[in-house]
Enzyme design. Structure first.
Site, PDB file in Angstrom:
ATOM      1  N   HIS A  16       0.839  -1.205   0.000  1.00 31.81           N
ATOM      2  CA  HIS A  16       0.000   0.000   0.000  1.00 31.81           C
ATOM      3  C   HIS A  16       0.870   1.250   0.000  1.00 31.81           C
ATOM      4  CE1 HIS A  16      -3.129  -2.620   2.239  1.00 31.81           C
ATOM      5  NE2 HIS A  16      -3.587  -2.436   1.011  1.00 31.81           N
ATOM      6  N   LYS A  40     -17.791  -6.099   7.270  1.00 34.92           N
ATOM      7  CA  LYS A  40     -16.563  -6.825   7.588  1.00 34.92           C
ATOM      8  C   LYS A  40     -16.265  -6.684   9.071  1.00 34.92           C
ATOM      9  CE  LYS A  40     -14.087  -6.669   3.204  1.00 34.92           C
ATOM     10  NZ  LYS A  40     -12.810  -6.301   2.559  1.00 34.92           N
ATOM     11  N   ARG A  89      -1.881  -6.675  -8.214  1.00 29.08           N
ATOM     12  CA  ARG A  89      -0.781  -7.581  -7.901  1.00 29.08           C
ATOM     13  C   ARG A  89      -0.675  -8.699  -8.929  1.00 29.08           C
ATOM     14  NH1 ARG A  89      -3.136  -8.767  -2.108  1.00 29.08           N
ATOM     15  NH2 ARG A  89      -4.856  -8.848  -3.537  1.00 29.08           N
ATOM     16  N   SER A 127      -3.306  -7.944   2.888  1.00 32.14           N
ATOM     17  CA  SER A 127      -3.563  -7.741   4.312  1.00 32.14           C
ATOM     18  C   SER A 127      -3.914  -9.052   4.997  1.00 32.14           C
ATOM     19  CB  SER A 127      -4.687  -6.713   4.496  1.00 32.14           C
ATOM     20  OG  SER A 127      -4.258  -5.448   4.055  1.00 32.14           O
TER      21      SER A 127
END
Length: 157
Positions: A16, A40, A89, A127
């Protein structure tokens, strides 16, 4: 020009940070928008995530950190940011991110999504992976900034 970089950042990773540093150089002003996602169950609460980001990015002059809830395009519109930054990614990220970008474009035709590929050194990072490694006592100092490392070690004690 102002660009919005939204995410949950639970936790902030060096991947990040790499994107934020590069976006600041490319676009000038960057707003890191931390999503308060009630669906979440984050490891760190909203204020802790904001604190981690501010602490980790204090050396950057053109970065603002805020929180938001709801639609990202509404946050961008409210901030007068006409660009949304997303990191890629792998090819699997692209499919998901493209779907989100098209959805955002359908909601507000004036806001564009910009994709930056992650630096190869951080292409494995997520993460959830960082939390998994930290949970089992693995070394994470090459994955996250020092304040996040401390917080994760404390959380998983």
């Amino acid at each position: 020009m102002k660009i919005l970089y939204p995410g949950t950042f639970d936790p902030l990773t060096n991947g990040h940070i790499d994107l934020i540093e590069r976006a600041e150089k490319l676009f000038g002003n960057i707003v890191v928008a931390v999503l308060e996602n009630t669906t979440k169950n984050p490891t760190f609460n909203l204020q802790k995530r904001i604190s981690q980001i501010k602490n980790s990015l204090s050396y950057l002059n053109n970065v603002q950190v805020i929180s938001y809830s709801g639609l990202t395009v509404n946050c961008a519109k409210d901030l007068k940011a006409n660009l949304i930054l997303r990191g890629l990614r792998a090819m699997s990220d692209f499919e998901y991110e493209l779907q989100i970008a098209h959805t955002n474009k359908s909601l507000n035709k004036d806001i564009e999504t910009i994709f930056l590929s992650t630096n190869t050194n951080f292409s494995f990072l997520s993460s959830s992976l960082v939390k998994e490694v930290a949970k089992f006592g693995g070394e994470i100092n090459h994955m996250v900034p020092p304040c996040v490392e401390r917080d994760l070690k404390e959380y998983f004690k």
